[in-house]
Design a protein around this motif. Sequence first.
Motif, mmCIF file in Angstrom:
data_model
loop_
_atom_site.group_PDB
_atom_site.id
_atom_site.type_symbol
_atom_site.label_atom_id
_atom_site.label_comp_id
_atom_site.label_asym_id
_atom_site.label_seq_id
_atom_site.Cartn_x
_atom_site.Cartn_y
_atom_site.Cartn_z
ATOM 1 N N GLN A 1 0.707 -1.376 0.017
ATOM 2 C CA GLN A 1 0.045 -0.042 -0.133
ATOM 3 C C GLN A 1 0.811 1.242 -0.040
ATOM 4 O O GLN A 1 0.251 2.344 -0.149
ATOM 5 C CB GLN A 1 -0.776 0.012 1.010
ATOM 6 C CG GLN A 1 -1.952 -1.270 1.159
ATOM 7 C CD GLN A 1 -1.365 -2.323 1.726
ATOM 8 O OE1 GLN A 1 -0.303 -2.494 2.168
ATOM 9 N NE2 GLN A 1 -2.431 -3.305 1.554
ATOM 10 N N ASP A 2 1.976 1.327 0.226
ATOM 11 C CA ASP A 2 3.083 2.467 0.428
ATOM 12 C C ASP A 2 3.317 2.857 -0.865
ATOM 13 O O ASP A 2 3.586 2.190 -1.967
ATOM 14 C CB ASP A 2 4.143 2.024 1.081
ATOM 15 C CG ASP A 2 3.915 1.588 2.626
ATOM 16 O OD1 ASP A 2 2.899 2.098 3.324
ATOM 17 O OD2 ASP A 2 4.832 0.790 3.095
ATOM 18 N N VAL A 3 3.620 4.188 -0.845
ATOM 19 C CA VAL A 3 4.226 4.758 -2.190
ATOM 20 C C VAL A 3 5.619 4.921 -1.985
ATOM 21 O O VAL A 3 5.948 5.738 -0.870
ATOM 22 C CB VAL A 3 3.511 6.039 -2.438
ATOM 23 C CG1 VAL A 3 4.092 6.669 -3.730
ATOM 24 C CG2 VAL A 3 2.063 5.952 -2.663
ATOM 25 N N LEU A 4 6.458 4.501 -2.620
ATOM 26 C CA LEU A 4 8.176 4.692 -2.484
ATOM 27 C C LEU A 4 8.648 5.918 -3.154
ATOM 28 O O LEU A 4 8.326 5.941 -4.482
ATOM 29 C CB LEU A 4 8.822 3.545 -2.799
ATOM 30 C CG LEU A 4 8.199 2.003 -2.262
ATOM 31 C CD1 LEU A 4 9.048 1.054 -2.484
ATOM 32 C CD2 LEU A 4 8.011 2.256 -0.572
ATOM 33 N N CYS A 5 9.094 6.852 -2.532
ATOM 34 C CA CYS A 5 9.760 7.996 -3.124
ATOM 35 C C CYS A 5 11.096 7.786 -3.540
ATOM 36 O O CYS A 5 11.829 7.256 -2.795
ATOM 37 C CB CYS A 5 9.581 9.004 -2.092
ATOM 38 S SG CYS A 5 7.810 9.628 -1.812
ATOM 39 N N GLY A 6 11.612 8.228 -4.613
ATOM 40 C CA GLY A 6 12.982 8.002 -5.143
ATOM 41 C C GLY A 6 13.086 7.686 -6.572
ATOM 42 O O GLY A 6 11.755 7.732 -7.465
ATOM 43 N N ARG A 7 14.151 7.223 -7.095
ATOM 44 C CA ARG A 7 14.249 7.200 -8.503
ATOM 45 C C ARG A 7 14.975 5.722 -8.608
ATOM 46 O O ARG A 7 15.290 5.260 -7.932
ATOM 47 C CB ARG A 7 15.292 8.109 -9.136
ATOM 48 C CG ARG A 7 14.994 9.348 -9.257
ATOM 49 C CD ARG A 7 16.160 10.321 -9.845
ATOM 50 N NE ARG A 7 15.589 11.810 -9.878
ATOM 51 C CZ ARG A 7 15.227 12.058 -11.162
ATOM 52 N NH1 ARG A 7 15.258 11.340 -12.216
ATOM 53 N NH2 ARG A 7 14.734 13.139 -11.180
ATOM 54 N N GLY A 8 14.181 5.128 -9.741
ATOM 55 C CA GLY A 8 14.674 3.620 -10.275
ATOM 56 C C GLY A 8 13.634 2.796 -10.368
ATOM 57 O O GLY A 8 12.484 3.176 -9.915
ATOM 58 N N GLY A 9 14.229 1.697 -10.750
ATOM 59 C CA GLY A 9 13.309 0.518 -11.072
ATOM 60 C C GLY A 9 12.484 0.093 -9.839
ATOM 61 O O GLY A 9 11.320 -0.316 -9.867
ATOM 62 N N GLY A 10 13.193 0.133 -8.656
ATOM 63 C CA GLY A 10 12.486 -0.481 -7.402
ATOM 64 C C GLY A 10 11.403 0.464 -7.212
ATOM 65 O O GLY A 10 10.230 -0.125 -6.802
ATOM 66 N N THR A 11 11.322 1.653 -7.467
ATOM 67 C CA THR A 11 10.208 2.569 -6.809
ATOM 68 C C THR A 11 9.209 2.508 -8.098
ATOM 69 O O THR A 11 7.815 2.411 -7.722
ATOM 70 C CB THR A 11 10.418 3.995 -6.560
ATOM 71 O OG1 THR A 11 11.174 4.452 -7.735
ATOM 72 C CG2 THR A 11 11.505 4.042 -5.323
ATOM 73 N N ASN A 12 9.470 2.371 -9.376
ATOM 74 C CA ASN A 12 8.631 2.551 -10.429
ATOM 75 C C ASN A 12 7.849 1.168 -10.515
ATOM 76 O O ASN A 12 6.700 1.338 -11.042
ATOM 77 C CB ASN A 12 9.432 2.631 -11.750
ATOM 78 C CG ASN A 12 10.063 3.854 -11.997
ATOM 79 O OD1 ASN A 12 9.550 4.940 -11.195
ATOM 80 N ND2 ASN A 12 10.943 4.037 -12.946
#
Length: 157
Positions: free
Chosen positions: A43-54
Amino acid sequence: MNPMGGLPIRGANPPPKLLTVRADALKMPDGTPLKNIEKHRDQDVLCGRGGGTNHHVGNAHWRKLVNTNKRLYLSLPKKQKALVAKSIVHAVRAQNPPGRFLARDPSNSLWCDIGDQKATEKTSQALREGAPDIRTEMAKEGQMDKGHIRGGQLLQN
């Protein structure tokens, strides 16, 4: 509620109080931790760049909410635009279990919630992405009326 736009009408019953999360809060009212989080949830939205967050499930859900509401956002005056962004943040936080907007703490590599203000700013930025192309599409489709969409309303999915 405004039957045309889904936003509150002046003089109508006030909307229910929304959960607010400050950047310095340690827990949500239900006890969900907001600091020093080792493992994020779907349910969380991960902030940052890259494939892990996308590719994270929560980010995909958040992007869907954003994309569903872009045309409405672009059609509204500035004050109402903020309400759309806040509504999306609230939709993420209102999940069960609650969603959080998490960023890595560089000092310990654990996750922490960025708070509603930054989450709303992030959401507003995402709602503005591709705006010129969307406005052009809307004008071609005849949905624009002096810079505003006719009959738009906040969509959940």
